[in-house]
Every structure is written in structure tokens, then in C-alpha cells.
Design a protein around this motif. Sequence first.
Motif, mmCIF file in Angstrom:
data_model
loop_
_atom_site.group_PDB
_atom_site.id
_atom_site.type_symbol
_atom_site.label_atom_id
_atom_site.label_comp_id
_atom_site.label_asym_id
_atom_site.label_seq_id
_atom_site.Cartn_x
_atom_site.Cartn_y
_atom_site.Cartn_z
ATOM 1 N N VAL B 250 0.677 -1.267 0.011
ATOM 2 C CA VAL B 250 -0.065 0.127 0.387
ATOM 3 C C VAL B 250 1.109 1.425 -0.339
ATOM 4 O O VAL B 250 2.174 1.060 1.092
ATOM 5 C CB VAL B 250 -0.873 0.425 0.748
ATOM 6 C CG1 VAL B 250 -1.609 0.860 1.361
ATOM 7 C CG2 VAL B 250 -1.603 -1.341 1.547
ATOM 8 N N GLU B 282 -2.723 0.096 -4.063
ATOM 9 C CA GLU B 282 -3.246 0.900 -3.104
ATOM 10 C C GLU B 282 -2.646 1.837 -2.955
ATOM 11 O O GLU B 282 -1.668 2.055 -2.472
ATOM 12 C CB GLU B 282 -3.930 -0.200 -2.195
ATOM 13 C CG GLU B 282 -4.978 -1.602 -2.509
ATOM 14 C CD GLU B 282 -4.001 -2.619 -1.623
ATOM 15 O OE1 GLU B 282 -3.409 -3.615 -1.880
ATOM 16 O OE2 GLU B 282 -4.589 -2.790 -0.335
ATOM 17 N N ASN B 308 -8.628 2.401 -5.098
ATOM 18 C CA ASN B 308 -8.057 1.084 -4.650
ATOM 19 C C ASN B 308 -8.178 0.671 -3.493
ATOM 20 O O ASN B 308 -7.997 -1.041 -3.073
ATOM 21 C CB ASN B 308 -7.429 0.800 -5.562
ATOM 22 C CG ASN B 308 -6.439 1.486 -7.128
ATOM 23 O OD1 ASN B 308 -7.525 1.862 -7.968
ATOM 24 N ND2 ASN B 308 -5.517 1.812 -7.649
ATOM 25 N N ILE B 309 -8.523 0.847 -3.000
ATOM 26 C CA ILE B 309 -8.889 0.689 -0.963
ATOM 27 C C ILE B 309 -10.270 -0.708 -1.185
ATOM 28 O O ILE B 309 -10.978 -0.268 -2.163
ATOM 29 C CB ILE B 309 -9.191 1.198 -0.174
ATOM 30 C CG1 ILE B 309 -7.680 1.699 -0.141
ATOM 31 C CG2 ILE B 309 -8.962 0.563 1.350
ATOM 32 C CD1 ILE B 309 -6.375 1.905 0.251
ATOM 33 N N ASP B 310 -9.742 -1.581 -0.506
ATOM 34 C CA ASP B 310 -11.384 -3.176 -0.290
ATOM 35 C C ASP B 310 -12.302 -2.175 0.273
ATOM 36 O O ASP B 310 -12.385 -1.379 1.196
ATOM 37 C CB ASP B 310 -10.734 -3.945 0.488
ATOM 38 C CG ASP B 310 -11.997 -5.282 0.424
ATOM 39 O OD1 ASP B 310 -12.612 -4.781 0.664
ATOM 40 O OD2 ASP B 310 -10.895 -6.006 -0.070
#
Lengths: 473, 473
Positions: B250, B282, B308-310
Motif C-alpha cells: 500500500v 492501493e 483502490n482500497i477494498d
Amino acid sequence: MQLTPDSINPKVLEAQYAVRGALVLRAMQHERALQQKQTLPFNEILYCNIGNPHQLKQKPITFFRQVLALTDYPDLLDMQGCSEVFPADAIARAKDFHKNTPGGTGAYSESQGLRHVRENVAKFIAKRDGVTAYADDIFLTDGASQGVHISIMCLVKNELDGIMIPIPQYPLYTATISLNGGRAVGYYLDESQGWTLDVSELDRALREARNQGTNVRALAVINPGNPTGQCLTEANIRQVVEFCERNNLVILADEVYQANVYGDVPFTSFRKVVTHMKSNVELISYHSVSKGMIGECGRRGGYMELINIDPVVVEQIYKLFSISLCSNIAGQIIVDLMVNPPAKGDPSHDQYEREMKDLFESLKRRSQKLHAALNSMKNITCTEIGGAMYAFPSIHLPPSAVQAAKEAGMTPDTFYAVELLDATGICVVPGSGFRQKQGSFHFRTTFLPSESKMDDVIDKLRKFNQSFMDKYS
Amino acid sequence: MQLTPDSINPKVLEAQYAVRGALVLRAMQHERALQQKQTLPFNEILYCNIGNPHQLKQKPITFFRQVLALTDYPDLLDMQGCSEVFPADAIARAKDFHKNTPGGTGAYSESQGLRHVRENVAKFIAKRDGVTAYADDIFLTDGASQGVHISIMCLVKNELDGIMIPIPQYPLYTATISLNGGRAVGYYLDESQGWTLDVSELDRALREARNQGTNVRALAVINPGNPTGQCLTEANIRQVVEFCERNNLVILADEVYQANVYGDVPFTSFRKVVTHMKSNVELISYHSVSKGMIGECGRRGGYMELINIDPVVVEQIYKLFSISLCSNIAGQIIVDLMVNPPAKGDPSHDQYEREMKDLFESLKRRSQKLHAALNSMKNITCTEIGGAMYAFPSIHLPPSAVQAAKEAGMTPDTFYAVELLDATGICVVPGSGFRQKQGSFHFRTTFLPSESKMDDVIDKLRKFNQSFMDKYS
């Protein structure tokens, strides 16, 4: 992906905070649907889930906002006609602030907060409790929550460390304990006695926790209670202090509702009792500008006072404040005004007193009206609301309602609250978010809507409850 | 006692934050001594330890404070003559705010921050980077620090989890990693090349950490650099993104100094590069109202953007914000004004532009003057200051100075900084507080004192350095 539900810190997953949980997100969805002109059984959301008075149109205290405007934009002090727009004491306060704070509201203060504000907090405590208090013991915080976070971070070393909390509790405590990987050791308040705190129950909870290998380090007390509204008597506080002395526990005293007392038991601070007992028990107490009649939640202002805390520990706490630099300055200013309001004879005194009194009496009326109304509803009972901003009634759910909740995959109190929201737009918090005795069900609602709206809330709640109970009886 | 140096959470003991460490406490002691009319070799403390512009008399942006006054005390909008005191666009902004925010500045906002502010942040990012940005990806924070805290709390599960950080770094990173019990994995910036970031060094640091069993999860980048002032080229950022893609890390991009760029390399955001590369790495990036020309440190305003974070992780982050309720509203307003300043044609536009330009040019002049002066001092070298608010010169200490430090029980750079403070009242931070290559010594100083004061700082520093170096050569 690196950061997934499986690989996020499990302590984060563990933490729960129902006051802004799934039910509020559902209410926000309804609100958006209404904005998009969708038809729902109601035309507005009534947010009774959180103690956020200004959201529900409560007016701020005029003097406070006058001083804020003058500290935010000091050029106003030089404007022609300033003294016609602003009272002399607001102008004097702003000038004092600028004299004491060369960087104004735009500079970081020292980590612990502005010294002159901390001195005023110390004077306030001294006057309130008849004690001596010191600016060095005060830390100004972004709301009370930050103080609680930092205290629990210092206390919880590992998964064996426990903090005693009341059940029901304000979920900040369980959330913060989870985030730090510790254990919440619940002690039950006695609903049948108006949510009183019984020392024999503290003994039971402590004994049981120790038997399970828990290293119990501190006891959190919320007085007046949230969500339960009870106010502790001085004698009761003395018993709690003795219990903590005997068992070597730090007291975490959440006293943010100290100005919201409507019943016969007056507010007594732990600070006063500890000092008068000449106890050397360790005490951290919290106060906030978000509650009382001020209700300045959006400011994130508060303070904590450290009593009998090891000086090296105080240094460590100072360091933790340094890492987040300082609490916001406008919040510090509101703390200053809360503890040092216009004095008798000051130009703003009468208006200030009138605003505070009107708000207080209105809150008291609403608490009494809500309390009476709840007790007149089918299968609902509610203890007297001695303080704070909430009712926490017990809902006696028929077995078929419990069964329906089970089929819907919800706890019974959540099922009740979701049905209430979907039918009326009233957003409350299910009792399970605060923890409750096994088999009992509650919800928490504020009494913060304006008086006319409050009638509406009660009316809608009554109708919903009647049809819910009829359906499942 | 329950809470002692031996029983406090050892992660708290472990955390270090030198920007407000022992040296600053010593400076505050000197300041009190001066107030008590004690004689010292100087008559004021010059705080160059922290990027706190208003403390050093930098003026706030007028338009921002006008809007704040009108939002804090809305009665001003109805005052006779309001339109003579306040420009029409400040009035319009305040009215817009009140329309969008029924509870005003006194109510909690939703946990993520006011929606209309987040929408303006998204527009700002879209315009800055030529990308599409979304309000739902933005979280408004109490300064950038809170965003970093929350990100690292999500990433660090246990003592094997590591976060890559630059050396030298801003000590928030090591402090926050310590508080969460993780490992700081240092990668060295190359001072001989103007503190550039070399991907082969990232490879080395990652390999070494993995060999030690570290589960490396994220890479923190500070651009422009703090304390090092370098600005990353777009090509370099692309390499870093590729490195993080390859290694499933990340990116934590600290971009709070994006408006403080004085050299030839323009600021490029990680957001822009990630989006233009169509990367699915991320990314969490941070911005703040405390820096730039605004310098509103005391407001504690900022934002972070999640890319792009879950989605489940985003929900967890939302919950963490809920637990501390929301960032302060006045800080959110300043974020709004930062990302959406007066536009061309608005009544306040010209004054706003002039104030920003004057501040920028003055900061640039001071950076250049300080840089040149440092390089002309004995045994001091300083790389070009491409951005941010600091110089981080290397001090080439003679062996006998190193020996004297050892005898005084201090690191050599701390010894230098203490001697400087005691002789001149200038408070800087020793390089060891930021970490530095073994055997090298530095200090960090801001160039925030006003231009005339800056001459004074340089003059005093030069004299002190000369006599120090002479003494130990």
C-alpha cells in the motif's frame, strides 16, 4: 491486494460503535431517497441516535459565538462600529485571547493546550469542588473521546489487561478497549433500582474477571449515566472510590453530562470526593463542550484532569498529545468560555443566563414528557431520567417478535429499531449497541428534537409501538 | 499505584516524537525564565523546531477568516452594514455553508466529513490531476496526522508487520508505528544526490526486512520531503508505484507540502501517476490546511483520499472515524476554502491571489537565503531546498565535539542543538529525531521566522557555529 478484510488489523474489525452503526447508514439511505422524491411512509428522518443538539436546531450560546467570530477574524476588532455589533465583554475576551496567544487561532498551541485556558479550567474545578486545582494537571482535548482514547492506550498492554465498564455503557469504551486489544469487564447497573451502581456487583465482576486471568487495571464510570441517565449520589461515589483504592484501580470518570441534571440527585464530581477523602487513588476525569446546554459537538473541545497520576506517566501522556500536536484552538476557546462564562455585572451576563436557563428548562421538560410517554406505551417501561440527554427504555418483546427477529437475522432490539425507522423515520440505537443484561431489550433515544418535534416523535413512536406489539402479541 | 513507568503500555514508552521533545521543553523553560526577568544570553526564544507559521506572526488568509467569522456567528449576516465589512463572496460562502449544513459549525457532521466539502475536495483533485475523483473516497481529518494514525492502525496487526519509511522521516511515522506495535523499515534517501529516492535502495530495504521475517505491508513517501525538502519527479514516482505494485505494498503518500515547492521540480501527486498508469496499487494520500501558504495549524483540518482500497476496508475506516465522531467543523470549512478559493472575477480573488503570492515569494526567498547561508558556514553543508518548510543541513562535527557529546550523555547532534539553544535561544530539532545515516549528523530548522527575524536567526546561528567549531577543532 494487501489490505483486505482478512488482513486488516483484527482489533479494528473487533471494535463496534452502534451510535453510528448500520441503523444510521440505513437512515441516511432513507434520507437520500427522500431527497430524490421517493415516497416513504414519512417525510423526514428524525435523528434521535446521537447527542447532537445543534443538528436538531438547538441554538448556540450567543456570547460564545461572538467571541469565536472576533478571535477567528481579529480585523473585526478594528472595524468601525464593532462595539455596536459586539458586547464589550466579548470584545475584551477576544483581546485577552490575542494577548495570551500570539499565533491566534491558526497556530498550534503547546501540546497540552493553551496555558491560560488550562488555568481557567483549574479555577472552574476549584470553584465547583472546593478544592485546589492546577493547570499542569489539565490536558485540553478534541472532545472527551480523545482523552478516553489516550488513557486506555496507556492502560492496555496486552490481551490480559481489562477495564471495568458499566453495562449498559457508552460504546466508546468497548470500542477503544477493542482497538487496544484489551478486555472489557462489565459490571451491571441495576435497572430495577433506577440503574444504580452497587459495589457488591463491582466486587462480583472483579472477582470473576480475576478468576479468568484478567489483569483489571481501571474502572470507567459515566456520571450522569449514558445511556442510562442516572446520577450517582455522593455516598455512592465514595463507595466506588473505596472499591478502587482497595483493588488498586485507576478511576476513569466520564462526567461530560455534569450540567445535564434534571432529577433530585445533584451532580458530584469524582474529583471532589477523591480530594475530600484525601484518597491517593489515581483519577482521570473528562469533560466536554459537546454536551450540557452548550452542545458544541462540532467544535471537538474538551479537557481531562489527571489526579494522583505518576509524573513519569504524565510525561508519557504529554508525549502522546505531542504526536497529534494539539487539540484544535477554536475548541480550546469554547472550553475557556464554558468554564469562565460572563460573570454577574458583565454586559452579556443576563443574556447568557437566560439562554442557559431556557435551554435547561426545555431539556428538563422534554425529558419528563418523554419519560411519562414511554411508560404509558404498551410493553415499554422507562426509569426516571435523572440526567444526560437520553431515555433508555426497556422493551418487553413478545416471543413471536423475538422469533421474527431471529428469522430476519437480527437481534430483537435491532429488529424493533429497524421496523421503527422504516415505519416512522425515527432513528434510535438498539440496546445491544450499549450492552444489556441477557434477555432484556432496550433502545436509546435522545430527547433533543425541539419541543414541538418531540411531540411528533412521541406520537409516531406510540403509534408504531402499538401496532408492533399488537402484531406480535 | 496501578499506572507506573513499569506498567504503562510499553508501546507508549517506545514512541518518540522529537519535534516536541526534550529540546522544546528546555526552550519553554528558558522562555519562562525570560518572563521572570532572568538574564540569559538572549532575550527571546526563536522556535524553528516546528512548521507553525502563525506562531511566528505569519498572517492568515483574509478571505478564510472572513468566512469563518460568518459561519461561527451567523447573526453577522443579518447585521446592518454586513456587506460593508464583508465581501460579497465571503457572505455567499457562509450562506451556502448554512444552507448545506443545518446544524452549522456546532453539530457533528457525518463521520466522514461534510458531503459538500468532500465534493469540493474531489473537484480539486480532479482539476489538479486531470482525473475523476469522488466524494465517497474522501475522509475529512483533524490534520493529516489523524489520517496517518488510522491508516497505520489498519495495517499493523502484530509485531511482524512493517511499514517502509524514508530516512530521514517525519517522526509521526515511527511514533505511530511504535504505538501500533509494528516495525519501521527504513529506506535511505541519498543526501549526496539531493535526498533522492532510489528504487534499488527500496529493493535492498525490502529484501533485508523480509529476510528478518518482517511482513512489509506499506510504503510511506513524503513528497515534498520532510525534513529533507526534495520534490520527486514524475518519473521517480512512477518507479515507486511500480515497486509497490511488484511487491504488493500500500502506498501512504504524505503530500501536505504540495503547495510549498520552490525549486525546478514541480509537485506531482501519487494520485495522478497511479491513475494515469491505470495501476490498481492501493493508495492513501494525505493533505492538510496546516502547511502551504495557509498555515492554519491550529485548525486541525485535512483530508485523506482512498484509491483502490477494498470496500470492506473502507467501511472499517468509516467505523474508526465514527468512533471519534467527526473532525472539527471549522477545520472542515478551512479545507473547503483551501480546495475552492475565490475564483477569478470574485470580489476577493485579487486580494487572495496577492496574499498567497506574497507569502509564497517570501517563503522562497527565505529558503534560498537560509540555504546559501548554511553552505557558507564552517563544517555545514545543505542540499537545495526544493520544497516544504525546512532545511536539514549536515553538520560535520570534529571528533572532539563528538567526544564532548559523549561525555555530556547526548547524541552529537543533540549536543550541538542544546548548545545552540542555550547560546542563542534558537530551537531546532536534532537530526536523530528524524533518523539519519549512521555517523552523519544533522538538524532541522524551519525558515518560518519573518524575513527580518530570519536574518537574525542566520546571524546568530553563524556566530554560534563558528565558535562551536572553533572550540572543538
